[in-house]
Enzyme design. Structure first.
Site, PDB file in Angstrom:
ATOM      1  N   GLY B  48       0.803  -1.220   0.000  1.00 28.81           N
ATOM      2  CA  GLY B  48       0.000   0.000   0.000  1.00 28.81           C
ATOM      3  C   GLY B  48       0.835   1.268   0.000  1.00 28.81           C
ATOM      4  O   GLY B  48       0.325   2.349   0.265  1.00 28.81           O
ATOM      5  N   HIS B  75      11.271  17.363 -12.703  1.00 29.87           N
ATOM      6  CA  HIS B  75      11.090  15.912 -12.591  1.00 29.87           C
ATOM      7  C   HIS B  75      10.600  15.526 -11.192  1.00 29.87           C
ATOM      8  O   HIS B  75      10.940  16.172 -10.213  1.00 29.87           O
ATOM      9  CB  HIS B  75      12.403  15.185 -12.907  1.00 29.87           C
ATOM     10  CG  HIS B  75      12.625  14.977 -14.381  1.00 29.87           C
ATOM     11  ND1 HIS B  75      13.870  15.002 -14.958  1.00 29.87           N
ATOM     12  CD2 HIS B  75      11.752  14.754 -15.385  1.00 29.87           C
ATOM     13  CE1 HIS B  75      13.759  14.787 -16.267  1.00 29.87           C
ATOM     14  NE2 HIS B  75      12.482  14.647 -16.545  1.00 29.87           N
ATOM     15  N   HIS B  78      12.568  15.557  -8.106  1.00 31.37           N
ATOM     16  CA  HIS B  78      13.002  16.878  -7.626  1.00 31.37           C
ATOM     17  C   HIS B  78      11.848  17.729  -7.110  1.00 31.37           C
ATOM     18  O   HIS B  78      12.074  18.673  -6.349  1.00 31.37           O
ATOM     19  CB  HIS B  78      13.768  17.606  -8.739  1.00 31.37           C
ATOM     20  CG  HIS B  78      15.068  16.935  -9.071  1.00 31.37           C
ATOM     21  ND1 HIS B  78      16.275  17.370  -8.586  1.00 31.37           N
ATOM     22  CD2 HIS B  78      15.329  15.816  -9.793  1.00 31.37           C
ATOM     23  CE1 HIS B  78      17.234  16.549  -9.004  1.00 31.37           C
ATOM     24  NE2 HIS B  78      16.679  15.597  -9.739  1.00 31.37           N
ATOM     25  N   ASP B 195      25.681  16.053  -9.989  1.00 32.36           N
ATOM     26  CA  ASP B 195      24.921  14.827 -10.298  1.00 32.36           C
ATOM     27  C   ASP B 195      25.834  13.653 -10.660  1.00 32.36           C
ATOM     28  O   ASP B 195      26.723  13.778 -11.497  1.00 32.36           O
ATOM     29  CB  ASP B 195      23.984  15.139 -11.476  1.00 32.36           C
ATOM     30  CG  ASP B 195      23.140  13.942 -11.894  1.00 32.36           C
ATOM     31  OD1 ASP B 195      22.487  13.361 -11.032  1.00 32.36           O
ATOM     32  OD2 ASP B 195      23.151  13.617 -13.104  1.00 32.36           O
ATOM     33  N   SER B 365      19.955   9.350 -22.692  1.00 32.71           N
ATOM     34  CA  SER B 365      19.784   9.808 -21.312  1.00 32.71           C
ATOM     35  C   SER B 365      19.969  11.314 -21.209  1.00 32.71           C
ATOM     36  O   SER B 365      20.725  11.917 -21.963  1.00 32.71           O
ATOM     37  CB  SER B 365      20.799   9.107 -20.407  1.00 32.71           C
ATOM     38  OG  SER B 365      20.763   9.654 -19.100  1.00 32.71           O
ATOM     39  N   HIS B 367      21.118  12.567 -18.389  1.00 35.86           N
ATOM     40  CA  HIS B 367      22.171  12.729 -17.387  1.00 35.86           C
ATOM     41  C   HIS B 367      23.531  12.569 -18.035  1.00 35.86           C
ATOM     42  O   HIS B 367      23.775  11.610 -18.765  1.00 35.86           O
ATOM     43  CB  HIS B 367      22.019  11.678 -16.283  1.00 35.86           C
ATOM     44  CG  HIS B 367      20.787  11.851 -15.448  1.00 35.86           C
ATOM     45  ND1 HIS B 367      20.763  12.622 -14.316  1.00 35.86           N
ATOM     46  CD2 HIS B 367      19.538  11.364 -15.608  1.00 35.86           C
ATOM     47  CE1 HIS B 367      19.543  12.590 -13.794  1.00 35.86           C
ATOM     48  NE2 HIS B 367      18.783  11.828 -14.564  1.00 35.86           N
TER      49      HIS B 367
END
EC number: 3.1.-.-
Lengths: 557, 557
Positions: B48, B75, B78, B195, B365, B367
C-alpha cells in the site's frame, strides 16, 4: 483404436509464454514422456512464495500413461520441479551423468532418492521409452553435459533443442554435435521445438572462451584478492578461473554451498579439472591477499549468498579489504537489479574495485542468438517449427524470424503457449482443446503448495491490513455480552487509534442491534459474522476510503 | 554569535546513497534554503506504499529559519514531495516558469495553491533569499527549463548542478550555459554538488538530437499508425515527434493525462511548437492508420497507462491493429522490466511491430556521462566537491573519478549520504553530527504517511498470514465462557483446516486453563492476550514451522 493411437500430441505444461518452469509433454498412443520439469523463481516472494512449478494435473490424470521424465540439462528451470512431479507421479528419470549428479542431492532432500529410478544416458546414446526412441545429442550451453533430444515416434521425429548455442570451442566437454543434428535433419524431422530466449539478439553468441581475455587482464592487474562471483552451474566459467589461477600462481577458494557442491560434481563427472588448486574456505585466512582467487556463489546479490556475506563482513571464513577486486561474472536476472546494486554498494564500502559485465567482457550468454537459432533450424530442417522457452514476445519474434528470414510458411510455425495442445498426424498439424493450467506456488520452508485463495488473502492483508472485531453473544437469548473488542494490524486509520477504535466499536454495536436477538443465533454464525463484516466495511470505506480485510469473530456463550 | 553564524552547513535530506527523493538543505547563520523536494517511487507497492519522501523533520524543527525551496527542474524526483513539505513548512517556492507550471496543478490537487507563494525565476536571473544570493544557470537535460544553481554566501559560492548534460544542440530552449559556469568558476567556488547518475558510463552523453535519424527511419518505413511512448516530461523527444509528424504528413494524437498536460504546458511556456498538428484523442477514430502518430504516456508498462490500455484494447478512444508500429522511446527504469515486457507481449498479440531502445537509437539519457561530469568539474573548479544523486556506488565512483582522473585530493572530495552534515567555514570542510533520517512512506490514495511499524505489520501479514483466536471470559470469576473461536486468513496449516483449527482450539483452552482464573482478569487484558499469543506461537512454530501473525482477542463479559 482411438484417435490418440495414430497422432502425436505436444503439450507444453510450462515455459511457453513465460520464462522458467520448462516442461514439455509428448503423448503418442497411450505413452507419455515428459521433457524437463523446471521451476520458476517467484516474483511474489513477499507473500511467502519462493517459486512456482508447472501444473502437473494433466500428468496425474494420465498417470498410468506416463513412462519417463527426460532431462535435457541441469539448470533450475529444467530440473527444479522434478521432486514435486515425482511426488505426484513416480516415473523413471533419464538424464546425462552430470545432470543426474546435480539432481541426486535434490531428490535426497525431498526423501525421494531411494524410490526414484535414475537412468544415466550419455550424449550420443539412444533410449527406448514406450513408443518413443530418444537420442541424446550434445549441445553447448553455459553449464555442461547438455543435450538436445531427437525423439522418434511411429509417425516421425521431433527434435527438442534444450537450451543451446553453437559453441565450436567450449571450455569443458565436447562441442555441439552439428553433424548429428544435420544427419537427423536429413532423415526427416516432423517438428522442431527450439529455444527462443535470445531471439531478440542479432548475430551469433560467442564461445564461452570469449571472456578469457578480460578475466586474464583482471588477474594480471590485481594485487589483492580476486573474488569471482558467477552462477555455480557455470562450469566453463569456473574452469577458466582455475586455469587463470594456475597461470597467475593463485589458489582457488570456493565459498558457498552451491559453488562447492557443483565444483565437486563437475570434477567427479570429468568436466572440470581443478588441478589441485582448490583449497577449503576455512584455510582462506592462511593466504596473503595476492595468493588466492575466491569463487563465490550469490552473484545476484542474494542476501544469504556467499558474495553478499563476504562483502557485508558477516561471512565466518572469508572477507575483503581495500585493494581487493570483485568480479561479477554473470548477467543480471531481471528483477534482481536492486539486490545486485545493493551488493555493489556494499563492496565499494570496503574500498575494493568492482567489475561487472557492463565494464568488461566477463560474461557471455549460454543461449544462442539469432544466427545460432538459424543454424539449428537449418540443420534440422523440420516440417513444423514450434518456438519454445520464452515470453510471448520471444516466441512471436522467433516465429517472425523463421518466416521472414528463413522463408517458413506461417502455417508451418506454431505459436503456442503453456496449456495449448498441438496434434500432429505426420501430415498435418492442428491445435487440440486447450488444457487448464493453474499457477502452483511453492513455499520452500515447508515445500508445500499454496493455493490462489491463500495468496489472494495475503495480498489483501498486505495492501491495507486487517481489522478484527470480536463479540460474545448468549446462545439462549442472542443478547450481546460485554462490549465488542476491536483490534487492528497494519491498518491505517484516519483519526488516530483510540478514537477510531471507539467509532468502530459503535459501528459493531449498532450492527448487532440492527439484527433481532433470535436471528443472531438462529441465522447461523456465518450469517451474523457477515452482517458485522459488511457494516464495518461500509463504514471504513466511507470514512477512510480504505479496504482492509475485516474479520468478525462471534463467540457464542 | 554562535558557530552557525560563520559556517555553512550542507545537509542532504534525500538522494545521496539512494536514487530519487532529492532534497538538499543549506544553512548559513539563521537562514535555511532547500534545493528540490523530490519523491521516490516505491519498491514496496504491495504494502500500500506508492512513494517515499525525504524525512522533513529537520526542517520542521527549524521552521522559523527556512526561507525558501528552490527547484532546479520539474522531474518527480526533484518536485514530487513539495506538497508534503509545504504542508509541514509553508515557505515560498522558486523555480523556472516551466517548472512552476508543472508544480501548480500538483499543489492544486493538494489544496495548497492558494496558500503557496510561487516565484518564477528565469535562467540567468538571481534571487536573494536570506543570506543567500542564488543565480539560476541554464543546463541541458531530458526535460526543459532546467537549471544549475550558483549560491553565494558570505563565505563563498556553492554550485548545485541539478540534473544536467552538456548538450550544445538541444531540441528545445537554450543550450547549457557553459560560459556562465566557467565565469562562476573563475570567481572562485567553495563547493560543487554535482549529479552522479551516469558516472558509470564512459564518454560524453549525446545531444537529445541523436535519436532523430532512427525515429526518422521508423516514420519513413511505417505505413500504419505509429505509437511513440515516452516520458511525458521528455519535451525534446515530443518536439522531435511533432517535427517528424510535419515532415511525414501525420497528425499527432496525445493520449494520457500526463502527456496532454505536459504538451499544453510546454507549448504555453514557449518550449514546444505543436505547429497545429495536435488533434484530440476523441478524433483518433476519424483518421486512417497512415495519417497519425500517437504520443502515449505509460512507457514503463504502467497498468493504468495510456500505452498499456491501447495495447490491451481497453482504451476508449485509441487502439492498435496489425501493421502498426509501437516505439518505446525511453529507458527501462530498474524494477519496471517485467511490466515493460508485459506491455511488449501485449503489443505483439496485436501483430504490430515493436521497437525499443535495444533495437534502435531511439533513446538518450538526460544525465551526463563521465566526460560531461568532467566538463562540469573543470568549468566550476571547486575547492570542495560533493557527489550527489546516486546510490553509494555512483557517489563512490564519482569521487574516484575526480581523484584519479582529475587529480583532486581525496580530502577535497566529500563522500556523504542523506543525513550527513557537511560544515564549511570557507577554509576547511568537516563532517558535523549526523541527523536522523527516517523512511517516510506515502499512500497515494489518501496522501497519508505510513509509519515503519504499520509497514512491518503488513509485511508479516503478507508473509505467513494471520491466526485469530477469540475467547470470552466472565469478569467476575475469570471463567471461560463458551469454546474459543479460531479463524485464519492467508495462513497455511499443515493438516487441512478443520483438524488444525480444532487443535488450535485445544491449545487455547489449555493456555486459558494454565492461568489461574483470577489472574486472567486481574493481570490485565494485555497480559492474558500475550499469554494466549505465546502459547499459539509456540505450538504453530513447533508443528508447522510457520510464524503467522497471531491475534488473541479477549472479550470480557
Amino acid at each position: 483404436m482411438n484417435a490418440h493411437d495414430t497422432t502425436l500430441e505436444i503439450i507444453p505444461l510450462g515455459g511457453l509464454g513465460e520464462f522458467g518452469m520448462n516442461c514439455m509433454v509428448l503423448r503418442y498412443g497411450a505413452d507419455i514422456i515428459v521433457i524437463d520439469a523446471g521451476l520458476m523463481f517467484s516474483e511474489v516472494g513477499h507473500f511467502g512464495v519462493d517459486s512456482m512449478t508447472p501444473d502437473f494435473t494433466f500428468l496425474e490424470r494420465h498417470r498410468e500413461q506416463v513412462r519417463a521424465v527426460l532431462l535435457t540439462h541441469s539448470h533450475e528451470d529444467h530440473i527444479g520441479s522434478l521432486p514435486f512431479l515425482l511426488k505426484k507421479v513416480n516415473v523413471p528419470v533419464y538424464g546425462t551423468p552430470y545432470t543426474l549428479s546435480i539432481v541426486e542431492p535434490r531428490l535426497e532432500e525431498h526423501h525421494l532418492l531411494a524410490t526414484t529410478q535414475l537412468h544415466p544416458v550419455r550424449a550420443g546414446e539412444t533410449v527406448e521409452v514406450g513408443a518413443f526412441s530418444v537420442e541424446y545429442i550434445r549441445v553447448s550451453h553455459s553449464t555442461v553435459d547438455c543435450c538436445a533430444l531427437a525423439i522418434t515416434t511411429p509417425i516421425g521425429t521431433v527434435v527438442h533443442s534444450g537450451d543451446f548455442k553453437f559453441d565450436a570451442t567450449p571450455v569443458c566437454g565436447d562441442a555441439i554435435d552439428v553433424e548429428r543434428l544435420r544427419a537427423v535433419g536429413r532423415r526427416g524431422v516432423l517438428a522442431l521445438l527450439s529455444d527462443s530466449t535470445n531471439i531478440e539478439r542479432p548475430g551469433q553468441m560467442p564461445s564461452e572462451r570469449v571472456v578469457i581475455p578480460a578475466l586474464e587482464e583482471i588477474f594480471d592487474r590485481a594485487t589483492g584478492r580476486i573474488f569471482v562471483s558467477c552462477f555455480a552451474s557455470s562450469i566453463h566459467r569456473i574452469q577458466i578461473v582455475f586455469d587463470l589461477a594456475r597461470q597467475f600462481g593463485r589458489q582457488v577458494v570456493a565459498v558457498g554451498r552451491a559453488m562447492e557442491r557443483n565444483i565437486e560434481i563437475a570434477e567427479r563427472t570429468g568436466f572440470l579439472d581443478t588441478a589441485d588448486l582448490l583449497v577449503s574456505a576455512k584455510d582462506f585466512k592462511h593466504y596473503e591477499p595476492g595468493e588466492t582467487v575466491v569463487l563465490a556463489s550469490g552473484c545476484q546479490g542474494e542476501p544469504m549468498g556467499a558474495m553478499w556475506r563476504i562483502a557485508d563482513r558477516s561471512h565466518r571464513q572469508a572477507w575483503m579489504e581495500a585493494g581487493d577486486t570483485v568480479v561479477l561474472s554473470a548477467r543480471q536476472i531481471p528483477g534482481n537489479e536492486k539486490a545486485i546494486s545493493r551488493l555493489i554498494n556494499r563492496c565499494y564500502r570496503n574500498e575494493v574495485q568492482v567489475i561487472d559485465a557492463t565494464q568488461a567482457r566477463i560474461h557471455v550468454s549460454g543461449h544462442g542468438a539469432q544466427e545460432d537459432l538459424r543454424l539449428m533450424l537449418e540443420a534440422v530442417r523440420p516440417k513444423y517449427f514450434i518456438p519454445i522457452h520464452g515470453e510471448y514476445r520471444q516466441l512471436y519474434r522467433h516465429k517472425l524470424f523463421a518466416c521472414q528470414t528463413l522463408g517458413y510458411s506461417p502455417d508451418r510455425v506454431l505459436l503456442v503457449e503453456s496449456g495449448d495442445v498441438v496434434v500432429l498426424d505426420g501430415e498435418t498439424a492442428r491445435l487440440g482443446d486447450k488444457i487448464t493450467i493453474n499457477r502452483v506456488y511453492i513455499d520452500d520452508t515447508c515445500s508445500l503448495e499454496l493455493d490462489e485463495t491463500l495468496l489472494r488473502d495475503r495480498k489483501r492483508l498486505a495492501y491495507e491490513g486487517v481489522v478484527i472485531a470480536g463479540v460474545a453473544v448468549e446462545e439462549s437469548s442472542g443478547m450481546l455480552l460485554g462490549p465488542p473488542e476491536i483490534t487492528t494490524r497494519g491498518y491505517l486509520g484516519v483519526d488516530g487509534d483510540e478514537e477510531e477504535i471507539a467509532e468502530l466499536r459503535d459501528v459493531v454495536l449498532a450492527a448487532v442491534e440492527a439484527l433481532p436477538p433470535a436471528e443472531r443465533i438462529n441465522g447461523g454464525k456465518e450469517h451474523f459474522q457477515e452482517h458485522l463484516r459488511l457494516a464495518l466495511k461500509r463504514h471504513i470505506m466511507r470514512v477512510t476510503g480504505q479496504k482492509p480485510t475485516i474479520v468478525p469473530l462471534v463467540v457464542v456463550v
